[in-house]
Design an enzyme around this catalytic site. Structure first.
Site, mmCIF file in Angstrom:
data_model
loop_
_atom_site.group_PDB
_atom_site.id
_atom_site.type_symbol
_atom_site.label_atom_id
_atom_site.label_comp_id
_atom_site.label_asym_id
_atom_site.label_seq_id
_atom_site.Cartn_x
_atom_site.Cartn_y
_atom_site.Cartn_z
ATOM 1 C CG HIS A 102 -11.193 21.202 53.116
ATOM 2 N ND1 HIS A 102 -11.456 19.873 53.355
ATOM 3 C CD2 HIS A 102 -12.417 21.802 53.065
ATOM 4 C CE1 HIS A 102 -12.766 19.687 53.446
ATOM 5 N NE2 HIS A 102 -13.372 20.843 53.272
ATOM 6 C CG ASP A 130 -2.219 15.336 50.830
ATOM 7 O OD1 ASP A 130 -2.297 15.755 49.656
ATOM 8 O OD2 ASP A 130 -2.864 14.353 51.240
ATOM 9 C CB SER A 165 -14.406 11.672 48.920
ATOM 10 O OG SER A 165 -15.333 12.450 49.656
#
Ligand SMILES: [Zn+2]
Length: 260
Positions: A126, A111, A203
């Site tokens: 990612h 994001d 996480s």
């Protein structure tokens, strides 16, 4: 006797940050949920609440066959990102880095909220939606959230498939799909190995590569996450089950930092 999970107060965390030589943070979906971005796979996640098929959206084989699945998701995601702002924790980590107390952030999120908050050294394992590559001619496009192809998607009322202006090939945002290699793994691994404090923020450490990376921490590890975490307790590991913003507001107070 098995080692018990040990917790850590915000004051204890502030002291660890102050006394460490090299601190690295690793963030997951939990840091962005307070900003309004649902954890893709969580109970309120995009996969569950919306119409996307998780086996197709981020699957590179499906993308090559039919771009529609991904672009349908990307259209909604980019539209949603227009109103999303970084959380307190994003700002806190950016301030820590600016103060020379944090080496950088490794993130699983796509994001770009760390950069929006001002973080400079961000390893996006990612990838992110802020840049894209043409599947036809390999041209790289943009590294900004206001890149033209993002604007193109935002301005379209229905999911478009954005094409390369040069060769008309399909643009693939630089998000790591299933079946593709993660990005910046070596750099992330080195950052963690060279740090004496790893802050894992939001996480559960169940998804690769975060699960592997966390095992490479040579010093202390503090995991701040709501819910279970896939990391064995040890004498150098601390676990805080809670919201990241509330916790780091107290840590910032202890460090005498005013953030936002
Ligand atoms: Zn092209």
């Amino acid at each position: 006797m098995p080692i018990q999970k040990q917790s850590l107060t915000p004051a204890g965390c502030a002291e660890l940050i102050s006394s460490s030589r090299r601190v690295t943070a690793m963030s997951g979906a939990g840091i962005s949920t307070a900003a309004g971005i649902p954890d893709f796979r969580g109970p309120g996640g995009l996969y569950v609440t919306r119409r996307y098929d998780p086996d197709k959206v981020f699957n590179i084989s499906w993308f090559r066959r039919d771009h529609g699945f991904f672009y349908e998701f990307a259209h909604d995601f980019v539209t949603m990102m227009e109103t999303v702002r970084p959380t307190f924790t994003h700002h806190f980590l950016a301030r820590l880095e600016a103060s020379g107390m944090l080496r950088g952030v490794i993130t699983q999120n796509i994001d770009m909220l760390h950069q929006s908050a001002g973080s400079r050294n961000v390893v996006e394992v990612h990838g992110s939606y802020g840049s894209a590559t043409c599947c036809g001619c390999d041209r790289a496009y943009g590294a900004l959230s206001n890149a033209w192809w993002v604007r193109e998607m935002r301005s379209s009322p229905s999911p478009p498939v954005v094409q390369c202006p040069v060769c008309k090939g399909v643009l693939k945002p630089d998000v790591v799909f299933f079946g593709e290699s993660v990005k910046g793994y070596d750099e992330a691994e080195r950052m963690i190995a060279e740090s004496d404090l790893l802050l894992v923020v939001g996480s559960s450490l169940t998804v690769t590569p975060a699960s592997y990376l966390s095992l490479g921490a040579a010093g202390k590890t503090v995991v701040i996450n709501r819910g279970d975490v896939s990391l064995e307790p040890s004498s150098s590991r601390f676990f805080v089950d809670g919201e990241t913003d509330a916790y780091f507001q107290e840590v910032a107070d202890c460090l005498g930092m005013s953030i936002i």
